[in-house]
Design a protein around this motif. Sequence first.
Motif, PDB file in Angstrom:
ATOM      1  N   TRP A 259       1.188  -1.330  -0.282  1.00 34.74           N
ATOM      2  CA  TRP A 259       0.390  -0.161   0.273  1.00 34.74           C
ATOM      3  C   TRP A 259       0.853   1.143  -0.118  1.00 34.74           C
ATOM      4  CZ3 TRP A 259      -4.782  -0.040  -0.973  1.00 34.74           C
ATOM      5  CH2 TRP A 259      -5.646  -1.109  -1.197  1.00 34.74           C
ATOM      6  N   CYS A 260       2.088   1.061   0.425  1.00 35.69           N
ATOM      7  CA  CYS A 260       2.903   2.402   0.632  1.00 35.69           C
ATOM      8  C   CYS A 260       3.735   3.114  -0.869  1.00 35.69           C
ATOM      9  CB  CYS A 260       4.464   2.373   1.481  1.00 35.69           C
ATOM     10  SG  CYS A 260       3.400   1.733   2.836  1.00 35.69           S
ATOM     11  N   ALA A 261       2.913   1.470  -1.778  1.00 30.81           N
ATOM     12  CA  ALA A 261       3.370   2.336  -3.659  1.00 30.81           C
ATOM     13  C   ALA A 261       3.150   2.997  -3.999  1.00 30.81           C
ATOM     14  CB  ALA A 261       3.204   0.729  -4.125  1.00 30.81           C
ATOM     15  N   LEU A 262       1.698   3.349  -2.939  1.00 28.09           N
ATOM     16  CA  LEU A 262       0.846   4.511  -4.275  1.00 28.09           C
ATOM     17  C   LEU A 262       1.384   5.783  -3.234  1.00 28.09           C
ATOM     18  CD1 LEU A 262      -0.733   2.019  -4.008  1.00 28.09           C
ATOM     19  CD2 LEU A 262      -3.031   3.328  -2.847  1.00 28.09           C
ATOM     20  N   PHE A 263       2.464   5.858  -3.116  1.00 32.01           N
ATOM     21  CA  PHE A 263       2.615   7.505  -2.538  1.00 32.01           C
ATOM     22  C   PHE A 263       4.618   7.202  -2.241  1.00 32.01           C
ATOM     23  CE2 PHE A 263      -0.257   5.782   0.661  1.00 32.01           C
ATOM     24  CZ  PHE A 263      -1.342   6.844   0.769  1.00 32.01           C
ATOM     25  N   THR A 264       4.711   8.548  -2.658  1.00 26.37           N
ATOM     26  CA  THR A 264       5.663   8.834  -2.871  1.00 26.37           C
ATOM     27  C   THR A 264       7.253   8.722  -2.131  1.00 26.37           C
ATOM     28  OG1 THR A 264       6.103  11.133  -3.049  1.00 26.37           O
ATOM     29  CG2 THR A 264       5.681   9.904  -5.376  1.00 26.37           C
ATOM     30  N   THR A 265       7.911   9.531  -1.495  1.00 27.22           N
ATOM     31  CA  THR A 265       8.842   9.211   0.007  1.00 27.22           C
ATOM     32  C   THR A 265       8.602  10.709   0.190  1.00 27.22           C
ATOM     33  OG1 THR A 265      10.858   7.651  -0.501  1.00 27.22           O
ATOM     34  CG2 THR A 265      11.040   9.764   0.470  1.00 27.22           C
ATOM     35  N   GLU A 266       8.030  11.450  -0.864  1.00 27.54           N
ATOM     36  CA  GLU A 266       7.492  13.133  -0.883  1.00 27.54           C
ATOM     37  C   GLU A 266       6.455  13.133   0.310  1.00 27.54           C
ATOM     38  OE1 GLU A 266       8.926  17.009   0.892  1.00 27.54           O
ATOM     39  OE2 GLU A 266      10.031  15.780   0.070  1.00 27.54           O
ATOM     40  N   ASP A 267       6.015  11.740  -0.217  1.00 29.90           N
ATOM     41  CA  ASP A 267       4.072  12.120   0.223  1.00 29.90           C
ATOM     42  C   ASP A 267       4.270  11.994   1.209  1.00 29.90           C
ATOM     43  OD1 ASP A 267       3.801  12.718  -2.873  1.00 29.90           O
ATOM     44  OD2 ASP A 267       3.105  10.582  -3.154  1.00 29.90           O
ATOM     45  N   LEU A 268       4.908  11.110   1.777  1.00 27.25           N
ATOM     46  CA  LEU A 268       4.820  10.320   3.207  1.00 27.25           C
ATOM     47  C   LEU A 268       5.535  11.395   3.944  1.00 27.25           C
ATOM     48  CD1 LEU A 268       6.379   6.522   2.272  1.00 27.25           C
ATOM     49  CD2 LEU A 268       3.830   6.885   2.999  1.00 27.25           C
ATOM     50  N   LYS A 269       6.176  12.148   3.666  1.00 26.78           N
ATOM     51  CA  LYS A 269       7.117  12.852   4.285  1.00 26.78           C
ATOM     52  C   LYS A 269       6.055  14.229   4.467  1.00 26.78           C
ATOM     53  CE  LYS A 269      12.052  12.733   2.916  1.00 26.78           C
ATOM     54  NZ  LYS A 269      13.425  13.295   2.868  1.00 26.78           N
ATOM     55  N   VAL A 270       5.386  14.415   3.947  1.00 23.40           N
ATOM     56  CA  VAL A 270       3.847  15.598   3.989  1.00 23.40           C
ATOM     57  C   VAL A 270       3.184  14.735   4.863  1.00 23.40           C
ATOM     58  CG1 VAL A 270       2.243  16.690   3.289  1.00 23.40           C
ATOM     59  CG2 VAL A 270       4.152  17.051   1.753  1.00 23.40           C
ATOM     60  N   LEU A 271       2.308  13.597   4.987  1.00 27.31           N
ATOM     61  CA  LEU A 271       1.686  12.965   5.727  1.00 27.31           C
ATOM     62  C   LEU A 271       1.971  12.291   6.988  1.00 27.31           C
ATOM     63  CD1 LEU A 271       0.367  10.585   3.152  1.00 27.31           C
ATOM     64  CD2 LEU A 271      -0.764  12.420   4.282  1.00 27.31           C
ATOM     65  N   GLU A 272       3.488  12.681   7.252  1.00 24.60           N
ATOM     66  CA  GLU A 272       4.090  12.724   8.637  1.00 24.60           C
ATOM     67  C   GLU A 272       3.900  13.962   9.325  1.00 24.60           C
ATOM     68  OE1 GLU A 272       8.565  11.802  10.405  1.00 24.60           O
ATOM     69  OE2 GLU A 272       8.427  12.136   8.605  1.00 24.60           O
ATOM     70  N   TYR A 273       4.442  14.758   8.064  1.00 28.86           N
ATOM     71  CA  TYR A 273       4.707  15.683   9.438  1.00 28.86           C
ATOM     72  C   TYR A 273       3.025  16.504   9.892  1.00 28.86           C
ATOM     73  CZ  TYR A 273       5.874  20.885   9.805  1.00 28.86           C
ATOM     74  OH  TYR A 273       6.127  21.872  10.322  1.00 28.86           O
ATOM     75  N   ILE A 274       2.032  16.479   9.531  1.00 30.96           N
ATOM     76  CA  ILE A 274       0.961  16.009   9.813  1.00 30.96           C
ATOM     77  C   ILE A 274       0.391  15.327  11.268  1.00 30.96           C
ATOM     78  CG2 ILE A 274      -1.812  15.864   9.711  1.00 30.96           C
ATOM     79  CD1 ILE A 274      -1.607  15.737   6.246  1.00 30.96           C
ATOM     80  N   GLY A 275       1.516  14.171  11.649  1.00 28.77           N
ATOM     81  CA  GLY A 275       1.319  14.090  12.855  1.00 28.77           C
ATOM     82  C   GLY A 275       2.348  14.879  13.664  1.00 28.77           C
ATOM     83  N   ASP A 276       3.362  14.993  13.364  1.00 29.51           N
ATOM     84  CA  ASP A 276       3.751  15.490  14.022  1.00 29.51           C
ATOM     85  C   ASP A 276       3.578  17.039  14.397  1.00 29.51           C
ATOM     86  OD1 ASP A 276       6.096  14.145  13.506  1.00 29.51           O
ATOM     87  OD2 ASP A 276       7.125  15.692  12.202  1.00 29.51           O
TER      88      ASP A 276
END
Length: 422
Positions: A259-276
């Motif tokens: 499921w992580c293939a749906l995102f690029t690394t930069e996408d995952l960093k953006v979503l991570e920041y929402i949690g921060d």
Amino acid sequence: MPVKFHLVVFILYIYVDAVFSSFCYWNTACSYRYFSTKTPYNAVRGDIRDSVINLPECEPISIWGIFRSGRTYPDPKSAIKMKEAIAIRDLVVSSYEKGRCSLCAQDIDNLRDWAIDKDMFDKTSALHDEGRKEMFGVASRLKEVYTLLKELDRANYAFRSTQHRWVKESAKAFMEGLGNKNLVMDELTSDAIKTDVEEDPAWNKEMNKYTISPDYLAAKDRIQRRLGLDYSLTSDNITALYDLCWYTWSGLNNKASPWCALFTTEDLKVLEYIGDLEHYYKDGHGRQSTNMNNQIPLPDLLETFQLAKSGKGRKITACFTRSRIMDMVYAALGWFKDSKPITAADKKRDRLWRTSRINPHAANVVMVLNRCAFKKTSDYHVMFYLNEEPLRSVCEGGICSWTEFEKLLTPFRETTSNKTVS
């Protein structure tokens, strides 16, 4: 319209399409594995057996630690949204077959072959087997390093847990890791967080601003184009797909999720920041409420080590809690505080408040009181560890003199503490 203009547009189209097609998740050498507070413990932990600080002529006499619960199954609300989002898989496969999706063929195969784990919907909020192994592993490694943990009786230990099922299950797994079947947990009378944060509309202000920022909207557009779907994905869709990504990632086997293939690394960093942003303003340094110190067990830490100095202390005190209390502890101690508040307008790559590293599943802060004999006089030092690595930002290299330790904990003397960890 000039022919040259059409040619430029055509070349640009080919270039953009090639860029989106060139990212294959399945064979990425180092897949991005940081998911804010949903990060697997094994993705960020150290190993106390390798990183333990050994001072000459010093002997560990007491250990005090606060431990977040291990990985759990999704909460009921998230589970429902994740179950609904699974239907998007067929749409992505169909989009690929029509030539509109830019995922690699193997990524599509892995997504198509992924099997649903019924437990993720049937065991909501329970401790996951990976979470049990995370907690068991922490305890067994501590025992391997500190011999004082090999012989425990009821008078020289304390294990305290909140009433939350997954937290109590985490505490039991930790106790099993110590290899003593006779250990028992303390009874708790309360585990409620007395806070007005849910009624404060300001706590999620920055998080909401970020979801309409150019940074987030660009990620949303990338995901939309990458999947090539006929309809526009909502932010709720993206959150549910992200939850499927982190949830189906195996931390123990370091096995990436299809499921992580749906995102690029930069996408995952953006979503991570929402949690921060969420954790920073809800229970961290950005929190406006002033009653935070009443919810954390730090007064017990100071009292426990003072008793240990006089020969009346416990060998180990372990407090088991949720991610929110970990945030509160960090904020109360002034740890991981950036020079300026983190905001929706500025996602700093080198920020100190990085929940993936400081508050993953099974996050822990362990303090070890050492009695040292220098020139025939007794002295005491306290070692600080975060996720089994020395916390070098505290004192010098994670080693505090007793005076430094007392100064750090003195502000909590007057706070009300019932020794629970909500």
